[in-house]
Design an enzyme around this catalytic site. Sequence first.
Site, PDB file in Angstrom:
ATOM      1  N   LEU A  53      71.638  68.820  80.760  1.00 27.43           N
ATOM      2  CA  LEU A  53      70.656  69.071  81.816  1.00 27.43           C
ATOM      3  C   LEU A  53      69.256  69.223  81.259  1.00 27.43           C
ATOM      4  CD1 LEU A  53      72.675  71.924  83.521  1.00 27.43           C
ATOM      5  CD2 LEU A  53      72.614  69.534  84.213  1.00 27.43           C
ATOM      6  N   SER A  75      59.897  69.317  74.653  1.00 28.39           N
ATOM      7  CA  SER A  75      61.201  69.890  75.000  1.00 28.39           C
ATOM      8  C   SER A  75      61.806  70.726  73.888  1.00 28.39           C
ATOM      9  CB  SER A  75      62.193  68.764  75.326  1.00 28.39           C
ATOM     10  OG  SER A  75      61.747  67.982  76.398  1.00 28.39           O
ATOM     11  N   ILE A 117      71.336  72.278  77.312  1.00 27.34           N
ATOM     12  CA  ILE A 117      70.239  72.624  78.202  1.00 27.34           C
ATOM     13  C   ILE A 117      68.932  72.240  77.526  1.00 27.34           C
ATOM     14  CG2 ILE A 117      69.082  74.486  79.453  1.00 27.34           C
ATOM     15  CD1 ILE A 117      72.025  73.998  80.331  1.00 27.34           C
ATOM     16  N   GLU A 118      68.189  71.353  78.168  1.00 27.37           N
ATOM     17  CA  GLU A 118      66.855  70.973  77.706  1.00 27.37           C
ATOM     18  C   GLU A 118      65.865  71.665  78.636  1.00 27.37           C
ATOM     19  OE1 GLU A 118      64.074  66.933  77.252  1.00 27.37           O
ATOM     20  OE2 GLU A 118      66.196  66.757  77.781  1.00 27.37           O
ATOM     21  N   ILE A 119      64.899  72.348  78.059  1.00 23.78           N
ATOM     22  CA  ILE A 119      63.822  72.950  78.840  1.00 23.78           C
ATOM     23  C   ILE A 119      62.535  72.295  78.372  1.00 23.78           C
ATOM     24  CG2 ILE A 119      62.611  75.051  79.495  1.00 23.78           C
ATOM     25  CD1 ILE A 119      65.186  76.589  78.777  1.00 23.78           C
TER      26      ILE A 119
END
Length: 134
Positions: free
Chosen positions: A73, A111, A122-124
């Site tokens: 995500l 990122s 999890i990519e933020i």
Amino acid sequence: MPELIHHLDHFVLTTSDAVRCVDFYTRVLGMTLEHFGTDRIALKFGEQKINVHEPGRLFRPRADVPTPGSLDLCFISAIPLDAVILHLKESGAIIEEGPVPRTGAMSSLRSIYLRDPDGNLIEISERTEEEATD
């Protein structure tokens, strides 16, 4: 043909441990827990939500093979990425990679990557000034 889809409303995350999952997404990522129906939960953020399912307590209709840890995500941060990184470190989260440049749907991204308790990637990201080219 015109574009048929406008945006994502929700998706389903299958978890092996709802308590650990809720803790991560609320405490670490700042989402809000929502109870709905008789015994269902979701994690709300922005104008979207994540419905949470556990094996043995799955709702129909559902994916053919719902599997904890199978998601990859990318979330766009609501605050500067450096502030996200500081919060994650204070929360005890482990950043696996980043910050690194990436290409998003609408722009270039800066990122970081970490994993939730089920191993989902999890990519933020924060958007950068450049427009996406691919």
